[in-house]
Design a protein around this motif. Structure first.
Motif, PDB file in Angstrom:
ATOM      1  N   LEU A  93       1.504   7.061 -15.388  1.00 42.90           N
ATOM      2  CA  LEU A  93       1.551   6.234 -14.565  1.00 42.90           C
ATOM      3  C   LEU A  93       0.360   5.675 -13.703  1.00 42.90           C
ATOM      4  O   LEU A  93      -0.096   4.627 -14.260  1.00 42.90           O
ATOM      5  CB  LEU A  93       2.795   6.343 -13.773  1.00 42.90           C
ATOM      6  N   PRO A  94      -0.808   7.128 -12.578  1.00 41.52           N
ATOM      7  CA  PRO A  94      -1.625   6.316 -12.618  1.00 41.52           C
ATOM      8  C   PRO A  94      -2.396   5.545 -13.478  1.00 41.52           C
ATOM      9  O   PRO A  94      -4.050   4.963 -13.219  1.00 41.52           O
ATOM     10  CB  PRO A  94      -2.128   7.210 -11.532  1.00 41.52           C
ATOM     11  N   HIS A 138      -1.309   9.784  -5.749  1.00 44.63           N
ATOM     12  CA  HIS A 138      -1.903   9.014  -5.110  1.00 44.63           C
ATOM     13  C   HIS A 138      -0.258   7.992  -4.034  1.00 44.63           C
ATOM     14  O   HIS A 138      -0.288   7.607  -3.858  1.00 44.63           O
ATOM     15  CB  HIS A 138      -2.086   7.961  -5.711  1.00 44.63           C
ATOM     16  N   ILE A 139       0.302   9.910  -3.270  1.00 46.97           N
ATOM     17  CA  ILE A 139       1.287   9.355  -3.017  1.00 46.97           C
ATOM     18  C   ILE A 139       1.186  10.103  -1.460  1.00 46.97           C
ATOM     19  O   ILE A 139       1.132   9.046  -0.241  1.00 46.97           O
ATOM     20  CB  ILE A 139       2.818   9.759  -3.199  1.00 46.97           C
ATOM     21  N   VAL A 171      -7.081   6.524  -3.576  1.00 49.78           N
ATOM     22  CA  VAL A 171      -6.528   5.379  -3.913  1.00 49.78           C
ATOM     23  C   VAL A 171      -6.546   4.433  -3.130  1.00 49.78           C
ATOM     24  O   VAL A 171      -6.142   3.712  -2.793  1.00 49.78           O
ATOM     25  CB  VAL A 171      -5.886   5.533  -5.114  1.00 49.78           C
ATOM     26  N   LYS A 172      -5.225   5.441  -1.231  1.00 45.97           N
ATOM     27  CA  LYS A 172      -4.631   4.868  -0.872  1.00 45.97           C
ATOM     28  C   LYS A 172      -5.239   4.270   0.310  1.00 45.97           C
ATOM     29  O   LYS A 172      -5.162   3.355   0.358  1.00 45.97           O
ATOM     30  CB  LYS A 172      -4.117   6.403  -0.042  1.00 45.97           C
ATOM     31  N   GLU A 173      -6.922   4.954   0.486  1.00 49.59           N
ATOM     32  CA  GLU A 173      -8.264   4.902   1.191  1.00 49.59           C
ATOM     33  C   GLU A 173      -8.250   2.614   1.017  1.00 49.59           C
ATOM     34  O   GLU A 173      -8.198   2.384   1.294  1.00 49.59           O
ATOM     35  CB  GLU A 173      -8.832   5.469   1.263  1.00 49.59           C
ATOM     36  N   ALA A 174      -8.598   3.191  -0.638  1.00 48.76           N
ATOM     37  CA  ALA A 174      -8.832   1.917  -0.526  1.00 48.76           C
ATOM     38  C   ALA A 174      -7.744   0.579  -1.037  1.00 48.76           C
ATOM     39  O   ALA A 174      -7.986  -0.482  -0.885  1.00 48.76           O
ATOM     40  CB  ALA A 174      -8.715   2.019  -2.882  1.00 48.76           C
ATOM     41  N   VAL A 175      -6.443   1.119  -0.734  1.00 50.21           N
ATOM     42  CA  VAL A 175      -5.484   0.189  -0.956  1.00 50.21           C
ATOM     43  C   VAL A 175      -5.755   0.031   0.994  1.00 50.21           C
ATOM     44  O   VAL A 175      -5.515  -1.360   0.913  1.00 50.21           O
ATOM     45  CB  VAL A 175      -3.693   0.669  -0.734  1.00 50.21           C
TER      46      VAL A 175
END
Length: 296
Positions: A234-235, A255-256, A263-267
């Motif tokens: 999925l990623p 990324h959970i 990825v979480k940082e980018a969000v």
């Protein structure tokens, strides 16, 4: 021996496009014995003494294959996305996009019914439109959905490709196709009849030549409830996450819950759209909780 593309399938006959001509062919008996079924879009080798009597000899390797409609080697999909009536759904759009990414089909996002939005509503939608463009998707979202320049640009993009159109009921797929091919001179709702989905028991699947593009006669995906990919796949189906994930601390980061996740940082920093990440979390949960399909 010739090579061509199956343009339509009907009652055991296969019409093949080759050298700008249509050849009617039948499959050799050994296709049935080997449980090989030719489908529209297949690149094939065939023999034909004339345009009415030919035989399929070989199906060349498929790049992909859709189920509804049964079409192979699809290059592009026009994802017709309603801006209003029905209201825009980022979740539905993301479901369609990952389905296409999984099949290696290039999506083109076409926002319909933008003319129904108020100026305020259109301005509110613009950041979302730009967000998908930033990811790398080709997005068509003119204030007037059937702007001649926008339609010309779309048709130029599609030219020379095998294409399927997809989108929720009422999104305007037929209306868009009618604008792309005005020579059909049909009212909305009659498109499917023109494309010979017909009233007959025998289902005829065909590719319609629209300004140099071969367009499948029905939407490529009618349901977005089933996710055939794994949680590890999925990623990779979210291009913006796949690009950034190389800098995550852990290889195979989902990324959970993992620490130092890029990825979480980018969000958090607004680099990745929060709506996309929220949909990713939902899809991950759906896949993780799916029961295995042993009939595959």
């Amino acid at each position: 021996m010739k090579t061509g593309i199956i343009q339509q399938s009907l009652s055991g006959f296969y019409d093949v496009i080759a050298d700008e001509k249509i050849y009617r062919t039948r499959a050799r008996g050994n296709f049935r014995q080997r449980k090989i079924k030719p489908v529209v879009g297949d690149h094939v080798e065939f023999s034909a003494e004339n345009q009415q009597e030919g035989y399929l000899l070989k199906i060349l390797p498929r790049r992909n294959q859709l189920v509804r409609p049964p079409v192979a080697n699809v290059d592009m999909a026009v994802v017709v996305t309603s801006a209003k009536e029905p209201a825009f759904s980022a979740n539905l759009l993301d479901r369609q996009l990952i389905a296409l990414e999984a099949q290696d089909v290039t999506p083109l996002i076409y926002f319909s019914k933008t003319d129904l939005l108020t100026d305020e509503e259109y301005q509110h939608l613009l950041p979302t439109i730009e967000g998908y463009r930033k990811i790398g998707y080709q997005v068509y979202a003119a204030r007037e959905p059937f702007n001649p320049d926008q339609l010309a640009n779309l048709m130029e993009e599609l030219k020379g490709n095998i294409v399927t159109m997809m989108g929720q009921t009422g999104a305007g797929k037929s209306t868009l196709l009618n604008h792309m091919a005005p020579q059909l001179k049909l009212a909305t709702g009659e498109i499917s009849q023109a494309l010979q989905r017909g009233r007959h028991t025998t289902r005829k699947v065909s590719l319609l030549d629209v300004n140099g593009a071969l367009i499948a006669d029905t939407p490529g995906f009618s349901s977005y409830e089933t996710f055939d990919m794994t949680v590890n796949d999925l990623p990779h189906l979210f291009p913006e996450m796949a690009k950034i994930s190389a800098t995550c601390k852990f290889r195979g980061c989902l990324h959970i819950k993992e620490p130092q996740c890029a990825v979480k940082e980018a969000v958090n920093n607004g680099i990745i759209m929060k709506s996309r990440y929220d949909d990713y979390l939902q899809f991950h949960e759906l896949i993780a909780n799916q029961k295995p399909n042993y009939k595959k």
